[in-house]
Design an enzyme around this catalytic site. Structure first.
Site, PDB file in Angstrom:
ATOM      1  N   ASP A 280       0.864  -1.185   0.000  1.00 49.40           N
ATOM      2  CA  ASP A 280       0.000   0.000   0.000  1.00 49.40           C
ATOM      3  C   ASP A 280       0.899   1.234   0.000  1.00 49.40           C
ATOM      4  OD1 ASP A 280       0.969   0.243   2.576  1.00 49.40           O
ATOM      5  OD2 ASP A 280      -0.881  -0.399   3.537  1.00 49.40           O
TER       6      ASP A 280
ATOM      7  N   ASP B 113      -7.511  -7.792   0.516  1.00 43.91           N
ATOM      8  CA  ASP B 113      -6.579  -7.961   1.632  1.00 43.91           C
ATOM      9  C   ASP B 113      -7.292  -7.565   2.909  1.00 43.91           C
ATOM     10  OD1 ASP B 113      -5.299  -5.301   3.058  1.00 43.91           O
ATOM     11  OD2 ASP B 113      -6.164  -4.865   1.098  1.00 43.91           O
TER      12      ASP B 113
END
Length: 379
Positions: A93, A268
């Site tokens: 991320d 996720d």
């Protein structure tokens, strides 16, 4: 990275991601669930154990790995794959979500975000460019653009300004990514809060910039499930069919099923690992709270339908005992099971799509949970 869409069943998609890495070519079957390795580890697990659950790709956290151990240490090892000894694909991320969750400790400007390091208190700065540089050093196979995760609730005006700044940051992320000569994949992130009009503008502009995949961000931040489903159902058809679609930070098993119903390919969440450490274990027909005293003498396996190491070797009574004694092995065995549950769920989803019986699978999934099937907006 290449994405191949193999077949569909309704809006559900069955595909494959392929990555060329120094160790060879690796494939990720989609829909896929990515375990979260925040600090360069899936808590309590070796890479081999994570792989044994069926995981083909992991998520790493740019923000936390930047603060500790830092870019210099990462470069000395080669990259994050070498550092943690996971040589399969990694998505990182951008650090945006963690920065914005700092609340009063941070200040957002057009340039980026100034914030107080939660570890030592020093003032530091994270920008789209810096995020691209950190992720380059991490050797991420999939890099996420730096964006502002619009909070919930947010007014239309705030969500609009936030989304427009995220678009400017998306362009800056794209430019710096290209300047670095990064040959890996870069994903855009659709924002816009719970406003369909803003989601449409965000998606269209991101497609114009051009990315290798597209994430739907700013969901699972406190909005009702119905709102998440509505925005997801509206947003995914706006995204290119030949690119992977990623729902960030979601979620519960039923959230994965609902995401796939609406055309999502990648997920996720910390839920399987965090819940495992708290004794909440996912099984075929719901949840086992292993701390409940009724399991003290229960000699049955956790889930008779599960093929994980934990279920093949241990009883609920033993898992209850380990948890009661605070033994580390308990958390590890619970984590192995929960991660395998999520990967088995994705395997079942992929098979159902291949057989064009995904709607039947959804009905069966909710029947086992004794829950009603959430309606589709367009049904």
């Amino acid at each position: 990275m290449k994405f191949k869409l193999k077949t569909t069943s309704g809006a559900a998609r069955r595909g494959e991601l392929t990555f060329n890495r120094p160790q060879g070519e690796f494939s990720v079957q989609t829909p896929a669930f990515m375990p979260v390795g925040t600090y360069g580890t899936v808590k309590g697990m070796t890479p081999e154990e994570v792989r044994a659950t069926g995981a083909e790709i992991l998520l790493g956290n740019t923000f936390h790995l930047w603060l500790r151990p830092g870019q210099e240490v990462m470069r000395k090892h080669g990259d994050l794959h070498d550092f943690m000894q996971w040589h399969r694909p990694i998505l990182t991320d951008s650090g945006g979500f963690q920065v914005f969750s700092l609340g009063k400790l941070r200040k957002i400007t057009e340039e980026g975000v100034k914030f107080q390091n939660p570890i030592n208190g020093e003032r530091i700065f994270l920008s789209p460019e810096k995020s691209m540089e950190i992720q380059y050093d991490l050797g991420s196979d999939i890099v996420m653009i730096f964006d502002e995760c619009t909070p919930y609730p947010a007014t239309f005006d705030y969500a609009k300004k936030s989304m427009e700044m995220s678009l400017r940051w998306a362009k800056r992320s794209r430019d710096r990514f290209d300047e670095l000569g990064n040959k890996n994949a870069l994903f855009g992130i659709v924002q816009g809060g719970t406003f369909e009009e803003l989601r449409k503008v965000s998606a269209e502009n991101l497609i114009n910039i051009g990315f290798d995949g597209y994430a739907v961000g700013g969901l699972a931040v406190g909005e009702p499930k119905e709102e998440m489903h509505r925005i997801l159902e509206f947003t995914t058809p706006l995204l290119p069919a030949d690119k992977p679609r990623y729902l960030m930070g979601v979620g519960k098993p039923e959230d994965l099923v609902e995401g796939v119903r609406r055309g999502i390919d990648m997920f996720d969440c910390v839920m399987p690992t965090r819940n495992a450490r708290n004794g909440h274990l996912f099984v075929t027909d719901g949840i086992v709270k292993i701390r409940n005293a009724k399991y003290k003498d229960d000699t049955s396996p956790l889930d008779p339908h599960c093929d994980c190491y934990t279920c093949q070797h241990y009883t609920k009574s033993y898992l209850y005992h380990l948890d009661k004694c605070g033994e580390i092995l308990g958390a590890r065995l619970n984590t192995i099971h929960n991660l395998r549950y999520y990967q088995r769920l994705m395997e079942q989803i992929r098979t159902a799509i291949e057989q064009d019986r995904f709607d039947d699978f959804v009905q069966e999934f909710y029947a086992r949970m004794d829950k009603p099937v959430p309606p589709l907006q367009k049904a």
